[in-house]
Design a protein around this motif. Structure first.
Motif, PDB file in Angstrom:
ATOM      1  N   GLU A  95       0.844  -1.184   0.000  1.00 43.22           N
ATOM      2  CA  GLU A  95       0.000   0.000   0.000  1.00 43.22           C
ATOM      3  C   GLU A  95       0.884   1.241   0.000  1.00 43.22           C
ATOM      4  O   GLU A  95       1.796   1.360   0.817  1.00 43.22           O
ATOM      5  CB  GLU A  95      -0.890   0.009   1.239  1.00 43.22           C
ATOM      6  CG  GLU A  95      -1.906  -1.103   1.246  1.00 43.22           C
ATOM      7  CD  GLU A  95      -2.786  -1.029   2.468  1.00 43.22           C
ATOM      8  OE1 GLU A  95      -2.912   0.074   3.053  1.00 43.22           O
ATOM      9  OE2 GLU A  95      -3.336  -2.060   2.834  1.00 43.22           O
ATOM     10  N   PRO A  96       0.610   2.144  -0.903  1.00 42.60           N
ATOM     11  CA  PRO A  96       1.412   3.368  -0.904  1.00 42.60           C
ATOM     12  C   PRO A  96       1.089   4.205   0.341  1.00 42.60           C
ATOM     13  O   PRO A  96      -0.038   4.219   0.827  1.00 42.60           O
ATOM     14  CB  PRO A  96       0.978   4.077  -2.185  1.00 42.60           C
ATOM     15  CG  PRO A  96      -0.351   3.506  -2.511  1.00 42.60           C
ATOM     16  CD  PRO A  96      -0.378   2.119  -1.969  1.00 42.60           C
ATOM     17  N   LYS A  97       2.084   4.863   0.852  1.00 41.32           N
ATOM     18  CA  LYS A  97       1.872   5.706   2.026  1.00 41.32           C
ATOM     19  C   LYS A  97       1.056   6.913   1.613  1.00 41.32           C
ATOM     20  O   LYS A  97       1.316   7.548   0.593  1.00 41.32           O
ATOM     21  CB  LYS A  97       3.208   6.162   2.599  1.00 41.32           C
ATOM     22  CG  LYS A  97       4.037   5.012   3.127  1.00 41.32           C
ATOM     23  CD  LYS A  97       5.348   5.502   3.683  1.00 41.32           C
ATOM     24  CE  LYS A  97       6.174   4.358   4.193  1.00 41.32           C
ATOM     25  NZ  LYS A  97       7.491   4.802   4.671  1.00 41.32           N
ATOM     26  N   LYS A  98       0.048   7.193   2.433  1.00 37.90           N
ATOM     27  CA  LYS A  98      -0.808   8.342   2.130  1.00 37.90           C
ATOM     28  C   LYS A  98      -0.131   9.607   2.635  1.00 37.90           C
ATOM     29  O   LYS A  98       0.082   9.773   3.828  1.00 37.90           O
ATOM     30  CB  LYS A  98      -2.175   8.190   2.783  1.00 37.90           C
ATOM     31  CG  LYS A  98      -3.003   7.104   2.161  1.00 37.90           C
ATOM     32  CD  LYS A  98      -4.387   7.104   2.746  1.00 37.90           C
ATOM     33  CE  LYS A  98      -5.250   6.064   2.083  1.00 37.90           C
ATOM     34  NZ  LYS A  98      -6.616   6.065   2.620  1.00 37.90           N
ATOM     35  N   LYS A  99       0.204  10.443   1.723  1.00 40.93           N
ATOM     36  CA  LYS A  99       0.786  11.720   2.093  1.00 40.93           C
ATOM     37  C   LYS A  99      -0.318  12.772   1.976  1.00 40.93           C
ATOM     38  O   LYS A  99      -0.932  12.918   0.930  1.00 40.93           O
ATOM     39  CB  LYS A  99       1.940  12.084   1.156  1.00 40.93           C
ATOM     40  CG  LYS A  99       3.128  11.158   1.278  1.00 40.93           C
ATOM     41  CD  LYS A  99       4.245  11.606   0.386  1.00 40.93           C
ATOM     42  CE  LYS A  99       5.441  10.687   0.512  1.00 40.93           C
ATOM     43  NZ  LYS A  99       6.525  11.093  -0.388  1.00 40.93           N
ATOM     44  N   PRO A 100      -0.573  13.459   3.047  1.00 43.04           N
ATOM     45  CA  PRO A 100      -1.628  14.477   2.964  1.00 43.04           C
ATOM     46  C   PRO A 100      -1.187  15.622   2.065  1.00 43.04           C
ATOM     47  O   PRO A 100      -0.004  15.959   1.981  1.00 43.04           O
ATOM     48  CB  PRO A 100      -1.797  14.940   4.408  1.00 43.04           C
ATOM     49  CG  PRO A 100      -0.503  14.579   5.060  1.00 43.04           C
ATOM     50  CD  PRO A 100       0.019  13.381   4.348  1.00 43.04           C
ATOM     51  N   LEU A 101      -2.157  16.158   1.382  1.00 42.07           N
ATOM     52  CA  LEU A 101      -1.870  17.302   0.540  1.00 42.07           C
ATOM     53  C   LEU A 101      -1.527  18.500   1.417  1.00 42.07           C
ATOM     54  O   LEU A 101      -1.843  18.540   2.607  1.00 42.07           O
ATOM     55  CB  LEU A 101      -3.084  17.636  -0.331  1.00 42.07           C
ATOM     56  CG  LEU A 101      -3.490  16.535  -1.326  1.00 42.07           C
ATOM     57  CD1 LEU A 101      -4.779  16.949  -2.033  1.00 42.07           C
ATOM     58  CD2 LEU A 101      -2.393  16.304  -2.339  1.00 42.07           C
ATOM     59  N   ILE A 102      -0.937  19.474   0.848  1.00 36.41           N
ATOM     60  CA  ILE A 102      -0.535  20.661   1.606  1.00 36.41           C
ATOM     61  C   ILE A 102      -1.751  21.340   2.213  1.00 36.41           C
ATOM     62  O   ILE A 102      -1.739  21.750   3.368  1.00 36.41           O
ATOM     63  CB  ILE A 102       0.240  21.632   0.696  1.00 36.41           C
ATOM     64  CG1 ILE A 102       1.527  20.947   0.218  1.00 36.41           C
ATOM     65  CG2 ILE A 102       0.569  22.911   1.427  1.00 36.41           C
ATOM     66  CD1 ILE A 102       2.278  21.723  -0.836  1.00 36.41           C
ATOM     67  N   LEU A 103      -2.841  21.420   1.477  1.00 35.48           N
ATOM     68  CA  LEU A 103      -4.053  22.053   1.988  1.00 35.48           C
ATOM     69  C   LEU A 103      -4.665  21.232   3.117  1.00 35.48           C
ATOM     70  O   LEU A 103      -5.144  21.768   4.099  1.00 35.48           O
ATOM     71  CB  LEU A 103      -5.075  22.225   0.855  1.00 35.48           C
ATOM     72  CG  LEU A 103      -4.655  23.164  -0.275  1.00 35.48           C
ATOM     73  CD1 LEU A 103      -5.698  23.118  -1.383  1.00 35.48           C
ATOM     74  CD2 LEU A 103      -4.497  24.573   0.247  1.00 35.48           C
ATOM     75  N   GLU A 104      -4.655  19.934   2.978  1.00 36.24           N
ATOM     76  CA  GLU A 104      -5.217  19.075   4.006  1.00 36.24           C
ATOM     77  C   GLU A 104      -4.425  19.179   5.304  1.00 36.24           C
ATOM     78  O   GLU A 104      -4.978  19.079   6.374  1.00 36.24           O
ATOM     79  CB  GLU A 104      -5.223  17.614   3.540  1.00 36.24           C
ATOM     80  CG  GLU A 104      -6.219  17.327   2.449  1.00 36.24           C
ATOM     81  CD  GLU A 104      -6.185  15.874   2.028  1.00 36.24           C
ATOM     82  OE1 GLU A 104      -5.395  15.093   2.589  1.00 36.24           O
ATOM     83  OE2 GLU A 104      -6.948  15.513   1.127  1.00 36.24           O
ATOM     84  N   LYS A 105      -3.176  19.430   5.207  1.00 35.15           N
ATOM     85  CA  LYS A 105      -2.342  19.533   6.386  1.00 35.15           C
ATOM     86  C   LYS A 105      -2.802  20.704   7.271  1.00 35.15           C
ATOM     87  O   LYS A 105      -2.914  20.570   8.484  1.00 35.15           O
ATOM     88  CB  LYS A 105      -0.882  19.715   5.960  1.00 35.15           C
ATOM     89  CG  LYS A 105       0.126  19.449   7.026  1.00 35.15           C
ATOM     90  CD  LYS A 105       1.509  19.488   6.423  1.00 35.15           C
ATOM     91  CE  LYS A 105       2.526  18.927   7.368  1.00 35.15           C
ATOM     92  NZ  LYS A 105       3.862  18.955   6.815  1.00 35.15           N
ATOM     93  N   LYS A 106      -3.124  21.812   6.654  1.00 41.12           N
ATOM     94  CA  LYS A 106      -3.587  22.976   7.419  1.00 41.12           C
ATOM     95  C   LYS A 106      -4.933  22.705   8.061  1.00 41.12           C
ATOM     96  O   LYS A 106      -5.175  23.064   9.192  1.00 41.12           O
ATOM     97  CB  LYS A 106      -3.687  24.195   6.503  1.00 41.12           C
ATOM     98  CG  LYS A 106      -2.345  24.704   6.054  1.00 41.12           C
ATOM     99  CD  LYS A 106      -2.512  25.900   5.149  1.00 41.12           C
ATOM    100  CE  LYS A 106      -1.158  26.389   4.643  1.00 41.12           C
ATOM    101  NZ  LYS A 106      -1.301  27.484   3.691  1.00 41.12           N
ATOM    102  N   VAL A 107      -5.800  22.022   7.343  1.00 44.67           N
ATOM    103  CA  VAL A 107      -7.124  21.719   7.874  1.00 44.67           C
ATOM    104  C   VAL A 107      -7.012  20.784   9.060  1.00 44.67           C
ATOM    105  O   VAL A 107      -7.707  20.940  10.062  1.00 44.67           O
ATOM    106  CB  VAL A 107      -8.013  21.106   6.753  1.00 44.67           C
ATOM    107  CG1 VAL A 107      -9.331  20.618   7.325  1.00 44.67           C
ATOM    108  CG2 VAL A 107      -8.236  22.107   5.650  1.00 44.67           C
TER     109      VAL A 107
END
Length: 126
Positions: A95-107
């Motif tokens: 399974e690929p590691k889920k990297k949060p998007l930059i916008l999701e990180k702030k949320v």
């Protein structure tokens, strides 16, 4: 009954023929007939050389086979095994590691802040 005829051979040749005939045939007549048929049907002369013997052919084949084996081992080490390893790594199911998007990180950071807290009931109040 068959009629026999005498043929003159040198003593050494006659002994060689008798030994050969005894080991391979039932009679001397059968041995001589078979040898004559062999030369007649194959259209060869007993004075001709037929080329390399079975032993020399076997030795050269063994050398060639050993060379082919060496080539195949080298190919396996240098080409086949690395290629198979690369293909396996490509097709492994991980399974690929889920990297949060930059916008999701702030949320996510904003959601971690607690706005309201639950009121805790003290048992002693009642």
């Amino acid at each position: 009954m068959d009629i026999f005829i005498g043929i003159r051979f040198k003593k050494e040749t006659a002994k060689r023929f008798q030994e050969f005939s005894k080991t391979h045939f039932k009679s001397h007549t059968e041995a001589m007939a078979t040898m004559l048929d062999f030369f007649f049907y194959n259209e060869i002369s007993p004075k001709e050389k037929l080329g390399p013997t079975g032993r020399t052919i076997e030795a050269s084949l063994k050398k060639r086979i050993n060379a082919v084996i060496a080539i195949m081992r080298d190919m396996e080490k240098s080409q086949t095994k690395p290629t198979v390893a690369m293909l396996q790594s490509l097709f492994e199911e991980t399974e690929p590691k889920k990297k949060p998007l930059i916008l999701e990180k702030k949320v996510l950071e904003e959601k971690q802040e607690v706005r309201f807290q639950e009121k805790q009931n003290n048992k002693n109040e009642f």
